[in-house]
Design an enzyme around this catalytic site. Structure first.
Site, PDB file in Angstrom:
ATOM      1  N   LYS A 111      -8.998   7.427  -6.981  1.00 25.25           N
ATOM      2  CA  LYS A 111      -9.361   6.721  -8.142  1.00 25.25           C
ATOM      3  C   LYS A 111     -10.251   7.505  -8.935  1.00 25.25           C
ATOM      4  O   LYS A 111     -10.448   7.193 -10.138  1.00 25.25           O
ATOM      5  CB  LYS A 111      -9.677   5.176  -7.637  1.00 25.25           C
ATOM      6  CG  LYS A 111      -8.340   4.689  -7.260  1.00 25.25           C
ATOM      7  CD  LYS A 111      -8.842   3.072  -7.433  1.00 25.25           C
ATOM      8  CE  LYS A 111      -7.566   1.967  -6.947  1.00 25.25           C
ATOM      9  NZ  LYS A 111      -7.981   0.945  -6.880  1.00 25.25           N
ATOM     10  N   LYS A 203       3.926   6.514  -4.989  1.00 27.10           N
ATOM     11  CA  LYS A 203       4.076   5.079  -4.483  1.00 27.10           C
ATOM     12  C   LYS A 203       4.327   4.157  -5.689  1.00 27.10           C
ATOM     13  O   LYS A 203       3.705   4.414  -7.020  1.00 27.10           O
ATOM     14  CB  LYS A 203       2.503   4.791  -3.934  1.00 27.10           C
ATOM     15  CG  LYS A 203       2.370   3.454  -3.200  1.00 27.10           C
ATOM     16  CD  LYS A 203       0.938   3.601  -2.577  1.00 27.10           C
ATOM     17  CE  LYS A 203      -0.159   3.170  -3.656  1.00 27.10           C
ATOM     18  NZ  LYS A 203      -1.411   3.047  -3.182  1.00 27.10           N
ATOM     19  N   LYS A 206       1.026  -0.400 -10.343  1.00 26.77           N
ATOM     20  CA  LYS A 206       0.753  -0.828 -11.671  1.00 26.77           C
ATOM     21  C   LYS A 206       0.544   0.456 -12.515  1.00 26.77           C
ATOM     22  O   LYS A 206       0.830   0.477 -13.794  1.00 26.77           O
ATOM     23  CB  LYS A 206       0.115  -1.853 -11.924  1.00 26.77           C
ATOM     24  CG  LYS A 206      -1.082  -2.098 -10.855  1.00 26.77           C
ATOM     25  CD  LYS A 206      -1.164  -3.346 -10.218  1.00 26.77           C
ATOM     26  CE  LYS A 206      -2.151  -3.005  -8.792  1.00 26.77           C
ATOM     27  NZ  LYS A 206      -2.253  -3.916  -7.940  1.00 26.77           N
TER      28      LYS A 206
HETATM   29  P1  TYM Z   1      -3.955  -4.065  -3.092  1.00 29.65           P
HETATM   30  O1  TYM Z   1      -4.397  -5.153  -3.875  1.00 29.65           O
HETATM   31  O2  TYM Z   1      -3.970  -2.578  -3.752  1.00 29.65           O
HETATM   32  O3  TYM Z   1      -2.595  -4.305  -2.563  1.00 29.65           O
HETATM   33  C1  TYM Z   1      -2.093  -5.268  -1.909  1.00 29.65           C
HETATM   34  C2  TYM Z   1      -1.231  -5.405  -0.516  1.00 29.65           C
HETATM   35  O4  TYM Z   1       0.112  -4.548  -1.310  1.00 29.65           O
HETATM   36  C3  TYM Z   1       0.090  -3.362  -0.417  1.00 29.65           C
HETATM   37  N1  TYM Z   1       0.819  -2.515  -1.200  1.00 29.65           N
HETATM   38  C4  TYM Z   1       1.904  -1.897  -1.041  1.00 29.65           C
HETATM   39  N2  TYM Z   1       3.068  -1.752  -0.100  1.00 29.65           N
HETATM   40  C5  TYM Z   1       3.870  -1.240   0.163  1.00 29.65           C
HETATM   41  N3  TYM Z   1       4.189  -0.401  -0.868  1.00 29.65           N
HETATM   42  C6  TYM Z   1       3.635  -0.106  -2.100  1.00 29.65           C
HETATM   43  N4  TYM Z   1       3.993   0.516  -2.977  1.00 29.65           N
HETATM   44  C7  TYM Z   1       2.275  -1.060  -1.944  1.00 29.65           C
HETATM   45  N5  TYM Z   1       1.223  -1.114  -3.124  1.00 29.65           N
HETATM   46  C8  TYM Z   1       0.652  -2.072  -2.388  1.00 29.65           C
HETATM   47  C9  TYM Z   1      -1.232  -2.842  -0.053  1.00 29.65           C
HETATM   48  O5  TYM Z   1      -1.023  -1.955   1.059  1.00 29.65           O
HETATM   49  C10 TYM Z   1      -1.875  -4.210   0.273  1.00 29.65           C
HETATM   50  O6  TYM Z   1      -1.654  -4.574   1.547  1.00 29.65           O
HETATM   51  N6  TYM Z   1      -8.045  -3.140  -0.408  1.00 29.65           N
HETATM   52  C11 TYM Z   1      -6.781  -3.981  -0.406  1.00 29.65           C
HETATM   53  C12 TYM Z   1      -7.206  -5.472  -0.359  1.00 29.65           C
HETATM   54  C13 TYM Z   1      -8.097  -5.981   0.403  1.00 29.65           C
HETATM   55  C14 TYM Z   1      -7.655  -6.221   1.856  1.00 29.65           C
HETATM   56  C15 TYM Z   1      -8.954  -6.719   2.423  1.00 29.65           C
HETATM   57  C16 TYM Z   1      -6.397  -6.153   2.503  1.00 29.65           C
HETATM   58  C17 TYM Z   1      -9.316  -6.243   0.273  1.00 29.65           C
HETATM   59  N7  TYM Z   1      -9.869  -6.894   1.116  1.00 29.65           N
HETATM   60  C18 TYM Z   1      -8.761  -7.242   3.841  1.00 29.65           C
HETATM   61  C19 TYM Z   1      -6.560  -6.379   4.023  1.00 29.65           C
HETATM   62  C20 TYM Z   1      -7.762  -6.827   4.680  1.00 29.65           C
HETATM   63  C21 TYM Z   1      -5.890  -3.543  -1.621  1.00 29.65           C
HETATM   64  O7  TYM Z   1      -6.609  -2.947  -2.649  1.00 29.65           O
HETATM   65  O8  TYM Z   1      -4.644  -4.023  -1.546  1.00 29.65           O
END
Ligand code: TYM
Length: 341
Positions: A111, A203, A206
């Site tokens: 990022k 991956k 968005k």
């Molecule tokens: P975020 O908001 O980017 O994504 C949310 C969830 O979606 C999953 N994900 C995917 N899974 C499979 N294939 C993909 N292409 C894909 N893109 C996204 C992510 O793995 C995630 O599970 N840091 C985290 C948010 C967070 C969090 C937490 C998660 C903050 N605190 C505590 C668990 C526990 C994040 O940015 O997810």
């Protein structure tokens, strides 16, 4: 006791990767565990968010949880910023975690790119807040997609270092030997890393590319979903009848994995049905399946966000219950660290 925590950040529109990697897998865990599902709005602002978009996406994620089958009566749905203890514990963790640990995070490096001097300090410290989200509730299981694995390892390291650095104080206060548990990632099933429909090596996200055809959004209508799947990049061969035939066929493997996840079947079972058939048969079947699963949920999401009063009440009540659990942990942390209260 076992407890589940997971979160999604309202920084972009929800897509099929979020659904299959996370939201869909939140639902069955409710049978076995006490579950806390959060909309992590404080994470979202590590990069600039238009306030109106942030609000809309917060509603949409809460709506997606509910539409997918998360039960806000028996479990907790809330938005992070309503429970100030997340920020409070994150500060303590900022003082436990090391700069070097954060600097190794591949998501930060991706990022920040070459311009890491000019990203927010919050983006760098992000995994510390994520560790706080989980450990505030002493959660033991964290369902996420593959891309969050490294952040979870860091959360485990922070828990271990806190337990170690404060071991005498934890014991003196009578808070047991292992104050914070080691949270386990729950990364299971065929679609833990959903790939772009235009490039099987990237991956689905968005921001993945300029091409909107690469990503299926949860709010896409039936025609859009169908068009994106029919235009998805593939090779020219028929599908294999066994999973090892998908090696080196990233796009085919991705579509079969999506089919398996959407139908709650294994990749093997899907190939047993479609092996030997071409994409001319498989893509329409996948499109029909995707529309039948996502369509009703999108309709329910639209209904919920149209009049957000119901969601606001759910988030407020969820936050009240979360705060109670969080406050208990923070009281203990104050004692352990040596803060007078
Ligand atoms: P975020 O908001 O980017 O994504 C949310 C969830 O979606 C999953 N994900 C995917 N899974 C499979 N294939 C993909 N292409 C894909 N893109 C996204 C992510 O793995 C995630 O599970 N840091 C985290 C948010 C967070 C969090 C937490 C998660 C903050 N605190 C505590 C668990 C526990 C994040 O940015 O997810």
């Amino acid at each position: 006791t076992n407890r589940v925590f997971s979160g999604i950040k309202p920084s972009g529109d929800l897509h099929l990767g979020n659904y299959l990697g996370a939201i869909r897998r939140f639902v069955p865990l409710q049978q076995q565990y006490e579950c806390i599902y959060c909309v992590v709005d404080m994470h979202a602002i590590t990069v600039w968010q238009d306030p109106a978009d942030l609000r809309r996406r917060t509603y949409e994620i809460a709506a997606a949880y509910i539409a997918a089958g998360v039960d806000p009566k028996n479990h907790i749905i809330f938005n992070q910023s309503q429970v100030a203890e997340h920020a409070e514990l994150a500060w303590v963790f900022n003082c436990v975690a090391r700069m070097g640990w954060m600097a190794r995070m591949t998501q930060f490096k991706d990022k920040a790119g070459k311009n890491s001097e000019n990203v927010s300090l919050g983006l760098f410290a992000y995994p510390s807040l994520m560790a706080a989200d989980i450990l505030l509730y002493k959660a033991t299981h964290v369902p996420v997609g593959e891309d969050q694995k490294q952040h979870l390892e860091l959360a485990r390291d922070i828990a271990a270092k806190f337990n170690h650095d404060f071991a005498p104080s934890i014991a003196a206060n009578g808070y047991g030997e292992e104050f914070f548990p080691q949270p386990e990632p729950v990364i299971t099933g065929p679609a833990t890393r959903v790939m772009s429909l235009r490039d099987g090596t990237k991956k689905m996200s968005k921001s993945e590319s300029g091409s909107d055809m690469a990503t299926i959004y949860l709010m896409d209508d039936a025609d859009t979903i169908t068009r994106k799947i029919k235009k998805a990049k593939t090779d020219a061969d028929a599908l294999p009848s066994e999973a090892k035939g998908l090696e080196n066929r990233a796009e085919a493997a991705n579509l079969v994995g999506i089919y398996a996840a959407l139908s709650d079947r294994s990749v093997e079972a899907v190939l047993a049905e479609f092996g030997g058939q071409g994409f001319g048969t498989f893509k329409p079947a996948l499109a029909e399946l995707a529309v039948s699963v996502l369509g009703p949920q999108a309709a329910e999401m639209r209904r919920l966000v149209a009049d957000p009063g119901e969601i606001e009440a759910i988030l407020r009540q969820g936050a009240d219950r979360a705060r109670e659990l969080a406050a208990r942990t923070m009281t203990e942390v104050h004692d352990i660290v040596g803060f007078i209260r």
